[in-house]
Design a protein around this motif. Structure first.
Motif, short mmCIF file in Angstrom:
data_model
loop_
_atom_site.label_atom_id
_atom_site.label_comp_id
_atom_site.label_asym_id
_atom_site.label_seq_id
_atom_site.Cartn_x
_atom_site.Cartn_y
_atom_site.Cartn_z
N TRP A 156 0.83 -1.20 0.00
CA TRP A 156 0.00 0.00 0.00
C TRP A 156 0.87 1.25 0.00
CZ3 TRP A 156 -5.15 -0.29 -0.61
CH2 TRP A 156 -5.83 -1.45 -0.22
N ALA A 184 -3.97 3.44 0.62
CA ALA A 184 -4.55 2.84 1.82
C ALA A 184 -5.64 3.74 2.40
CB ALA A 184 -3.46 2.59 2.85
N HIS A 189 -8.83 3.52 0.26
CA HIS A 189 -9.50 2.24 0.48
C HIS A 189 -10.21 2.23 1.83
CE1 HIS A 189 -10.15 -2.09 -0.10
NE2 HIS A 189 -9.93 -2.19 1.20
N LEU A 216 -1.91 -3.92 6.92
CA LEU A 216 -1.05 -2.77 6.64
C LEU A 216 0.31 -2.92 7.31
CD1 LEU A 216 -3.54 0.20 7.22
CD2 LEU A 216 -2.71 -0.65 5.02
N VAL A 252 -2.73 6.52 8.46
CA VAL A 252 -3.74 6.20 7.44
C VAL A 252 -5.10 6.75 7.85
CG1 VAL A 252 -4.94 4.33 6.24
CG2 VAL A 252 -2.49 4.16 6.66
#
Length: 655
Positions: A245, A250, A253, A541, A555
């Motif tokens: 990612w 990320a 998403h 992740l 993120v």
């Protein structure tokens, strides 16, 4: 959102009418979990009874009432929680011939059991839940709990009766109830200010672990024997999805995923709102709620007048930016004083995360306006939000040099050395008593003696470095921080700490605190971050993507900053802290002094009175802050007084 309880076993509490009376009593004990309706179901041939209390959220009609039987009559369920994907499951089940009378998620669950069997159906459910399910054909009882442990489930033998339910107070209504103190739970309480699963404060009663179920053959029940729980989902299998990612990819998403989850969790036939602290997690959830809502979302926050503890101003700024309909409450020492005596009834067993106080008060305020509230819990565990993570990793790397200095220092401090002599040897500890210095050394010794990162972490988050310091009996049971790590989680990096938190701190502290506090007010809470799709994504992740130096959740922050200006969020992490240290020296001092009275401690026989009193006096003097170390003992003492000290002391002395 509801509550349930039940019993089975060789001995039943009398005739059918008497059994139903007991079931009604067990249900009435958890009326707060379901004030809208209640029902019982008893099968004499199975020797099994179920009780249910209902908080009506989806399908408010009688067609949603429980205990509920499946269309064929094979399955009967008493269920607590919500299945968020019940609409898509219903469509799928209808395509293979299932028929429905109402539109509740409970009815969909029963049809899923009919079509797919219990274990396969569990893997299809997306939600928070705990349930008791009777299979009348196979003559079995299933007890199950959701993946992350949002909803509670206690179970165990008392004499020749198998008892189970959402809260311990329901089990205590059964005539077989003994209620003997589990001494093995007390060291864990001292370490962590909670009693982690599978243990409870009562001998013979256990908490079912998250993502687990047990299957009991009702014709083969043996008092005192329980099957090992089975797992239907494994967190460790989510730790690597094999995808690379970028931060932008990320974040995009995650935003899409959270939008879908929030949309699912905003489904309700009753008024709905959200908790808002003004931090990253709750602000993200509220921002996505407001994006999808057709009118201002109702938001609720709590504040303190004490400097350093008030996040309400930040919550108000975020609410103003997003345009929510915001309500806040400021907590005073008197609010705390009035609530503290009720904590044993709310939590049923000693539970000592002091943020239980504002959690209950914000839930109480929220329930006056809505019946369902979304929460931002879970973000710290999933996206590396805790500031302790990088500091622990640094401490783990430096443990060798610290250990050698500690060993040298310890050798210079033999037992009985006076405070003056100790301070002469350890100038940095000037002003501290001998016992306070020894306490600090014991903590450092426990940490530096750890041979693995997991053990280093366990000792670092222990409030009492050695529970034997304060306990008359101190044998510890095993729990989530002591087991070996699965192969997917190497015991050497950031994900080790995340794994440990997700398996014990999240379900045993955070989710317990929120569930009991909110349900005591008949408020349903929903936690979008803990949707298993979000969990799976977060665990896949790389930790480096979330952790930028000492600041985590990169993120999640990136998602939030698309909706809320960075300047409203970027500030040192505060947490849901409570000024309990000052309160123990003020409004709560008289209450605490009574519970810690020396003769009382000696008579009860659980604590080393001299040690406890030393810690108490050190705290009152202001030289040390022992509020965390004391709060666990105080919560046990308050619980003991609430549960009836005469009976408990009798069983204690005869043990």
């Amino acid at each position: 959102m509801c509550g349930f309880a039940g019993f089975s076993g060789p001995d039943l509490p009398g005739t059918r009418d008497q059994c139903e009376t007991v079931l009604n009593s067990m249900g009435h004990a958890i009326l707060h979990r379901g004030p809208d309706a209640g029902g019982v179901w008893f099968d004499g041939q199975l020797r099994l009874g179920l009780s249910h209390r209902r908080l009506s959220i989806i399908d408010l009609s009688e067609l949603g009432a429980q205990p509920m039987a499946s269309e064929s009559g094979r399955y009967v369920i008493s269920f607590n929680g919500e299945i968020y994907n019940f609409r898509s499951l219903r469509t799928e089940l209808e395509s293979v011939g299932a028929r429905f009378r109402g539109h509740s998620d409970t009815e969909v669950m029963l049809a899923a059991f009919e079509a797919w069997g219990v274990e396969r159906a569990l893997g299809r459910f997306n939600g928070m839940f705990a349930f008791a399910l009777a299979d009348r054909h196979q003559r079995k009882l299933y007890l199950a709990r959701d993946r992350m442990g949002e909803k509670p489930l206690y179970y165990g033998w008392q004499g020749r009766s198998l008892l189970f339910g959402s809260e311990l107070k329901a089990l205590a209504c059964h005539p077989s109830w003994k209620g003997e103190v589990n001494r093995g739970a007390l060291p864990l309480l001292l370490r962590h200010n909670l009693i982690p699963a599978p243990h409870s404060i009562y001998s013979g009663i256990y908490k079912l672990l998250p993502a687990s179920f047990i299957s009991l053959d009702l014709d083969q029940l043996v008092p005192g024997e329980l099957p090992e729980p089975s797992r239907y989902w494994r967190l460790e299998e989510q730790f690597d999805n094999g995808r690379d990612w970028t931060l932008e990819g990320a974040s995009s998403h995650l935003e899409t995923l959270l939008e879908d989850v929030v949309d699912d969790q905003m489904v309700s036939d009753v008024p709905l709102g959200a908790f808002l602290s003004g931090g990253v997690d709750s602000s993200t959830i509220v921002a996505l709620m407001q994006k999808q809502a057709s009118q201002p979302v109702r938001t609720f926050s709590i504040g303190f007048n004490e400097e350093g503890f008030n996040e309400a101003v930040h919550a108000a700024a975020v609410a103003n930016h997003l345009g929510t309909d915001h309500t806040e409450l400021y907590v005073t020492e008197q609010n705390a004083r009035d609530l503290v005596p009720r904590l044993p009834q709310i939590y049923d067993e000693p539970f000592a995360d002091s943020s239980q106080l504002p959690t209950y008060l914000v839930s109480e305020m929220t329930r006056k306006h809505v019946t369902v509230a979304l929460s931002g819990d879970g973000g710290d565990e999933l996206f590396c939000g805790y500031t302790r993570y990088p500091s622990m990793l640094r401490g783990w790397e430096r443990r060798g040099s610290l250990g050698s200095r500690l060993k040298e220092l310890s050798g210079r401090l033999p037992p009985g050395m006076t405070a003056l002599a100790i301070r002469a040897l350890v100038p940095s500890q000037k002003g501290r008593s001998a016992e306070a210095i020894r306490f600090r050394l014991a903590r450092a010794r426990a940490i530096t003696s750890a041979r693995t990162l997991s053990e280093f972490y366990r000792q670092s988050v222990s409030f009492w470095p050695d529970p034997a310091m304060a306990l008359v009996e101190s044998g510890e049971g095993s729990y989530g921080l002591m087991g070996t790590l699965p192969a997917q989680v190497p015991d050497n990096d950031l994900k080790t700490l995340m794994w440990r938190d997700l398996n014990w701190y999240l379900p045993d502290d955070i989710l317990t605190k929120v569930d009991r506090a909110a349900m005591a007010c008949s408020l349903e809470t929903r936690i979008p971050m803990l949707d298993h799709r979000v969990v799976s994504f977060a665990m896949g992740l790389p930790a480096s993507l979330n952790m930028n130096g000492k600041v985590g959740k990169q993120v999640l922050r990136s998602v939030l900053f698309r909706h809320v200006p960075r300047k409203l969020i970027d500030r040192p992490k505060q947490g849901f802290a409570v000024p309990v240290a000052a309160w123990l020296r003020g409004a709560l001092r008289e209450w605490a002094e009574e519970l810690l009275e020396p003769a009382r401690l000696r008579e009860q026989g659980y604590w080393k009175a001299d040690m406890v009193r030393q810690v108490w006096h050190e705290h009152l003097s202001g030289r040390e802050d022992y509020s965390f170390e004391l709060w666990g003992i105080l919560m046990f003492q308050a619980w003991l007084a609430n549960m009836g000290s005469a009976d408990l002391l009798s069983s204690n002395r005869s043990a």
